[in-house]
Enzyme design. Structure first.
Site, PDB file in Angstrom:
ATOM      1  N   SER A  93      33.627 -25.049   3.080  1.00 53.80           N
ATOM      2  CA  SER A  93      34.948 -25.204   2.473  1.00 53.80           C
ATOM      3  C   SER A  93      34.933 -24.661   1.058  1.00 53.80           C
ATOM      4  O   SER A  93      33.929 -24.795   0.344  1.00 53.80           O
ATOM      5  CB  SER A  93      35.322 -26.678   2.434  1.00 53.80           C
ATOM      6  N   SER A  94      36.082 -24.116   0.648  1.00 51.29           N
ATOM      7  CA  SER A  94      36.167 -23.570  -0.720  1.00 51.29           C
ATOM      8  C   SER A  94      35.978 -24.660  -1.781  1.00 51.29           C
ATOM      9  O   SER A  94      35.682 -24.359  -2.929  1.00 51.29           O
ATOM     10  CB  SER A  94      37.502 -22.863  -0.927  1.00 51.29           C
ATOM     11  N   CYS A  95      36.127 -25.934  -1.397  1.00 51.59           N
ATOM     12  CA  CYS A  95      35.957 -26.981  -2.405  1.00 51.59           C
ATOM     13  C   CYS A  95      34.478 -27.233  -2.719  1.00 51.59           C
ATOM     14  O   CYS A  95      34.160 -28.045  -3.576  1.00 51.59           O
ATOM     15  CB  CYS A  95      36.664 -28.264  -2.005  1.00 51.59           C
TER      16      CYS A  95
ATOM     17  N   TYR B 259      32.869 -34.830   0.137  1.00 46.36           N
ATOM     18  CA  TYR B 259      33.057 -33.831   1.195  1.00 46.36           C
ATOM     19  C   TYR B 259      32.313 -32.544   0.817  1.00 46.36           C
ATOM     20  O   TYR B 259      31.610 -31.953   1.637  1.00 46.36           O
ATOM     21  CB  TYR B 259      34.559 -33.583   1.326  1.00 46.36           C
TER      22      TYR B 259
ATOM     23  N   LYS C  88      29.340 -30.431   2.775  1.00 43.95           N
ATOM     24  CA  LYS C  88      29.534 -29.027   3.169  1.00 43.95           C
ATOM     25  C   LYS C  88      28.434 -28.141   2.560  1.00 43.95           C
ATOM     26  O   LYS C  88      27.959 -27.200   3.209  1.00 43.95           O
ATOM     27  CB  LYS C  88      30.923 -28.542   2.735  1.00 43.95           C
TER      28      LYS C  88
ATOM     29  N   HIS D  90      46.825 -32.439   4.105  1.00 47.12           N
ATOM     30  CA  HIS D  90      46.800 -31.483   3.001  1.00 47.12           C
ATOM     31  C   HIS D  90      48.235 -31.221   2.540  1.00 47.12           C
ATOM     32  O   HIS D  90      49.189 -31.714   3.129  1.00 47.12           O
ATOM     33  CB  HIS D  90      46.132 -30.177   3.458  1.00 47.12           C
TER      34      HIS D  90
END
Ligand code: GFB
Length: 317
Positions: free
Chosen positions: A109-111, A138, A142, A181
């Site tokens: 994920s980009s986060c 999270y 990831k 989201h």
């Protein structure tokens, strides 16, 4: 090029927005897809996952299964976000190794990138700074997934790859206002405000943060492309290439839905990371590009929402 024809492809998480899009994409090509519902196989259970993998012997594994959610869910359920995701990822990677899986794709994920990484965020920014606190649980799971793929490549020569999708939307999204989201939330709010002839709809935060949005069918296409054309340690970014302020995307959603009232910003809700735009030059150089512009994607998204409204759970107020 890795040939998918005649291979058994296990898509973990096929009921979710991402997994279902990957299944649609693979089945459109007539490829053989293997799935298991949560009731049939709890991916957090190592013995169960191992027995399933030994029995079914898939050639390819796509890890689209995850405990996911928007900013509020991430911020309020840290234990589930870290534990469920660590278990799902660890179990699938280790069992794939034991069962000699030929190719595995893990979706990060980009986060996972630092909160204040230079924009657009390049893959090299991973682990160079502090994470966004609302989703660090999270993000850490990831990052562990990416590192697992890299470790099994290095130590056991496994062709396990990973990618970093940006914020996604599309069919089978979660429209529960407490856990969703931003895009599904805005779509539902705009629709309900239109139907009830409300004067305004509420948008969380200041409206200033910027986000990039990719249609999940584009993501699925990228996943299949990477399975075929990529083998390397670097987790490749997958994004649209442009971002937009939350206030502006809220106006776009309102326009798509036909809600003509006002936007009311609730600054008591968290903004999250100020900006999160991915640098996609690496995947572009490999030959992949997205096809679905946000405006067009939103029209289809609303169409899907209207068709499926009767089966979408009611919002929890
Ligand atoms: O999509 P979102 O929940 O998550 O929120 P993140 C993005 C931005 O939209 C934030 C604003 O600035 C929110 O405050 N926003 C405005 C809203 N109105 C709403 C609303 O009604 N609902 C929601 N949910 N947001 C998530 C991470 O971060 O992104 C996850 O927490 C994951 O871990 C995911 O990585 C892709 O983009 O901030």
């Amino acid at each position: 090029m890795f040939n998918l024809t005649g291979k058994s492809i296990f898509v973990a998480g096929h009921r979710g927005m991402v997994g279902s899009a990957v299944v649609r994409r693979l089945e459109a090509e007539g490829l053989t897809v293997l799935t298991r519902s949560r009731a049939e196989l709890d991916l957090r259970d190592q013995a169960g996952v191992d027995a399933f993998m030994r029995r079914e012997q898939p050639h390819v594994v796509v890890i689209a299964a995850a405990k996911v959610g928007g900013i509020h869910a991430n911020n309020t359920q840290p234990a589930e976000f870290i534990y469920d995701n660590l278990m799902i990822i660890s179990n699938l990677v280790e069992s794939s190794h034991r069962s000699n899986v030929e190719k595995l794709l893990f979706l990060g994920s980009s986060c996972s990138y630092p909160r204040l990484a230079p924009q657009p965020v390049n893959e090299d920014a991973l682990l160079t700074g502090e994470l966004e606190p609302t989703n660090e649980w999270y993000a850490i799971a990831k990052i562990a997934g990416i590192k697992l793929c890299q470790a099994y490549r290095r130590q056991f020569g496994r062709d396990f790859i990973s990618c970093q999708p940006t914020n996604l939307y599309g069919p089978n999204d979660n429209f529960d206002l407490n856990t969703s989201h931003v895009l599904p939330a805005l779509l539902r709010k705009a629709h309900e405000a239109k139907v009830s002839r409300a004067r305004e709809m509420v948008v969380w935060g200041t409206g200033e943060p910027r986000r990039e949005f990719l249609h999940v069918d584009d993501l699925a296409d990228a996943c299949v492309y990477l399975l075929r054309h990529y083998s390397g340690e670097m987790p490749l970014n997958i994004g649209w290439g442009e971002d937009i302020a939350i206030a502006d995307v809220a106006r776009m959603v309102a326009e798509t839905v036909g809600f003509r009232g006002e936007l009311a910003f609730d600054a008591s809700k968290p903004n999250g990371t100020p900006r999160k735009l991915l640098d996609t030059s690496r995947i572009n150089a490999l030959g992949w590009r997205p096809q679905i512009p946000l405006k067009e994607g939103l029209k289809h998204y609303y169409g899907w929402f209207l068709e499926n409204e009767p089966i979408i759970p009611a919002p929890l107020h």
